[in-house]
Write a protein that holds these residues in place. Structure first.
Motif, mmCIF file in Angstrom:
data_model
loop_
_atom_site.group_PDB
_atom_site.id
_atom_site.type_symbol
_atom_site.label_atom_id
_atom_site.label_comp_id
_atom_site.label_asym_id
_atom_site.label_seq_id
_atom_site.Cartn_x
_atom_site.Cartn_y
_atom_site.Cartn_z
ATOM 1 N N VAL A 92 31.912 37.099 51.013
ATOM 2 C CA VAL A 92 31.347 35.890 51.601
ATOM 3 C C VAL A 92 31.028 34.924 50.460
ATOM 4 C CG1 VAL A 92 29.510 34.892 52.994
ATOM 5 C CG2 VAL A 92 30.335 37.185 53.522
ATOM 6 N N GLU A 93 31.679 33.767 50.471
ATOM 7 C CA GLU A 93 31.406 32.739 49.462
ATOM 8 C C GLU A 93 30.463 31.700 50.040
ATOM 9 O OE1 GLU A 93 33.565 29.289 46.732
ATOM 10 O OE2 GLU A 93 34.711 30.318 48.295
ATOM 11 N N ALA A 151 29.504 36.856 47.344
ATOM 12 C CA ALA A 151 28.931 38.194 47.470
ATOM 13 C C ALA A 151 29.969 39.141 48.053
ATOM 14 C CB ALA A 151 27.686 38.167 48.353
ATOM 15 N N LEU A 152 29.914 40.375 47.610
ATOM 16 C CA LEU A 152 30.797 41.413 48.110
ATOM 17 C C LEU A 152 30.061 42.232 49.164
ATOM 18 C CD1 LEU A 152 33.514 42.996 47.791
ATOM 19 C CD2 LEU A 152 32.318 44.421 46.103
ATOM 20 N N LEU A 153 30.665 42.307 50.367
ATOM 21 C CA LEU A 153 30.056 43.118 51.414
ATOM 22 C C LEU A 153 30.459 44.579 51.277
ATOM 23 C CD1 LEU A 153 30.259 40.877 54.603
ATOM 24 C CD2 LEU A 153 28.575 40.904 52.752
ATOM 25 N N GLN A 199 36.149 37.295 42.690
ATOM 26 C CA GLN A 199 36.844 36.197 42.010
ATOM 27 C C GLN A 199 37.996 35.623 42.829
ATOM 28 O OE1 GLN A 199 38.089 37.863 38.256
ATOM 29 N NE2 GLN A 199 35.984 38.192 37.525
ATOM 30 N N ILE A 200 38.332 36.228 43.933
ATOM 31 C CA ILE A 200 39.484 35.783 44.724
ATOM 32 C C ILE A 200 39.039 34.693 45.690
ATOM 33 C CG2 ILE A 200 41.313 36.489 46.310
ATOM 34 C CD1 ILE A 200 41.026 39.333 45.174
ATOM 35 N N HIS A 201 39.480 33.470 45.431
ATOM 36 C CA HIS A 201 39.109 32.318 46.259
ATOM 37 C C HIS A 201 40.341 31.543 46.730
ATOM 38 C CE1 HIS A 201 35.000 32.287 43.988
ATOM 39 N NE2 HIS A 201 34.952 33.049 45.072
ATOM 40 N N THR A 202 41.492 32.173 46.703
ATOM 41 C CA THR A 202 42.727 31.483 47.058
ATOM 42 C C THR A 202 42.818 31.251 48.565
ATOM 43 O OG1 THR A 202 43.811 33.637 47.159
ATOM 44 C CG2 THR A 202 43.984 32.409 45.099
ATOM 45 N N ASP A 203 43.722 30.346 48.938
ATOM 46 C CA ASP A 203 44.010 30.153 50.352
ATOM 47 C C ASP A 203 44.656 31.414 50.918
ATOM 48 O OD1 ASP A 203 43.064 27.550 50.259
ATOM 49 O OD2 ASP A 203 45.046 26.686 49.869
ATOM 50 N N ALA A 204 44.578 31.555 52.222
ATOM 51 C CA ALA A 204 45.161 32.728 52.863
ATOM 52 C C ALA A 204 46.679 32.734 52.706
ATOM 53 C CB ALA A 204 44.791 32.756 54.344
ATOM 54 N N LEU A 205 47.236 33.924 52.591
ATOM 55 C CA LEU A 205 48.685 34.067 52.517
ATOM 56 C C LEU A 205 49.344 33.490 53.766
ATOM 57 C CD1 LEU A 205 48.918 37.750 51.224
ATOM 58 C CD2 LEU A 205 49.552 35.701 49.932
#
Length: 363
Positions: A92-93, A151-153, A199-205
């Motif tokens: 969750v960003e 945050a990492l759930l 660290q992964i904030h890219t757009d969805a594939l």
């Protein structure tokens, strides 16, 4: 609320000859529930083609609202064929300065090898615990209150050749202060299992197109409230819930989780209503002067089916029904003279095929 024991029993598989001329479409349906549904099932099979980068966002939900509390459900279904283990996770960003709080997190997570019984060991298992409200309570990996940042759930490794099916239910709300909630929920994957998924904030594939066009999307609701045409005591009817098309080829009334209705795109129809609770009401009319017994079966109409069902506040497993010659008895009900109705709820197991027939007869 718990509707069943921790070890629910499955219903019994029976054989039946279903008359060919009694199939009936759903009459009407409306969206239900206030929990958002995020369906992460495309790309379903993770390969170097469908996941061309070392890390990626599989799917996401973007929320910007002045509402103080938002309930979420994430349903995921991903099969690892990359050639080695990968790491999957839910993040969750928080894009605002207001402190967020993740509360009431529960989840059902099942991992099975490619030669496993996915429909039962993964799909039905998750459907049972979700419908019964007995998913495992979990604390997020990171503290449940956090400011701007990610945050990492939870995270887990998925071995090569294995499938992960999961459902997460949780609530996001203001932890402190006021303003606009502004956050992104992501299902993320890394081919390097040592990478920090935060660290992964890219757009969805991009979605994999047909014929492997598995569903994905985000909807502001997670339940279907469906009403069947009236059942007349003494007759037989087989109501086609979760159908791709009506008998005349038109769009079914209960196909609510479409790509067009998704909050985000590109999305694809959730025709099987995976991750959703399907509430079915059957109106009944008894034109006689006596109480009659009406029996309701589950009957697959598109192939192998399994799932869970809530009947009179108890949850049971719908066992593996291989084809439309198989049924399982859901309920025997007393229909008084005049008009009455009966309601039940079910969930479709991941890997199951729809539609599901609700086969109704009079004893």
């Amino acid at each position: 609320m718990n509707y069943r024991s921790r070890k629910p029993r499955n219903l019994i598989v029976e054989s039946a000859v279903i008359p060919p001329n009694i199939h009936v479409d759903v009459e009407s349906a409306t969206e239900g529930g206030t929990r958002r549904l995020m369906l992460s099932d495309n790309p379903e099979t993770l390969t170097h083609v469908t996941v061309p980068t070392e890390q990626a966002t599989l799917w996401h939900d973007v929320v910007r609202t002045t509402t103080r509390t938002v309930k979420h459900r994430i349903f995921g279904w991903h099969y690892n064929k990359i050639g080695g283990p990968v790491k999957l996770g839910i993040t969750v960003e928080n894009k605002n300065h207001a402190v967020l709080e993740v509360r009431h997190m529960e989840r059902a997570l099942e991992i099975a090898p490619e030669d496993g019984n996915w429909i039962i060991d993964v799909g039905q298992s998750i459907a049972k615990s979700c419908l019964a409200g007995t998913m495992k309570r979990r604390k997020p990996v990171d503290r449940h209150k956090f400011g701007r940042g990610t945050a990492l759930l939870e995270e887990f490794e998925l071995p090569e050749g294995s499938l992960a099916g999961f459902t997460y239910d949780f609530t996001v709300e203001y932890g402190e202060g006021h303003g606009t909630l502004d956050y992104v929920i992501r299902t993320v994957v890394s081919k390097d299992t040592q990478v920090d998924l935060r660290q992964i904030h890219t757009d969805a594939l991009p979605p994999v197109p047909p014929p492997q066009a598995h569903p994905r999307g985000v909807w502001s609701f997670s339940e279907t409230n469906a009403r069947m045409p009236t059942y007349v005591v003494g007759q037989s009817a087989n109501y086609r819930a979760c159908a791709t098309k009506k008998l005349n080829g038109e769009t079914p009334a209960d196909l609510l989780f479409t790509g067009a209705r998704s909050e985000l795109g590109p999305a694809l129809d959730n025709r099987g209503q995976f991750g959703t609770i399907y509430n079915a009401t059957i109106p009944i009319v008894n034109n006689s002067d006596e109480v009659r017994t009406v029996r309701i079966y589950a009957n697959p109409r598109g192939g192998a089916f399994a799932g869970s069902v809530r009947i009179d506040n108890r949850v049971y497993g719908i066992p593996l029904l291989q084809d439309n010659t198989k049924v399982c008895r859901l309920a025997d009900i007393s229909a008084p003279p005049g008009r009455s109705s009966y309601a039940l709820s079910f969930m479709v197991a991941g890997s199951a095929t729809t539609p599901l027939g609700l086969y109704v007869i009079t004893l």
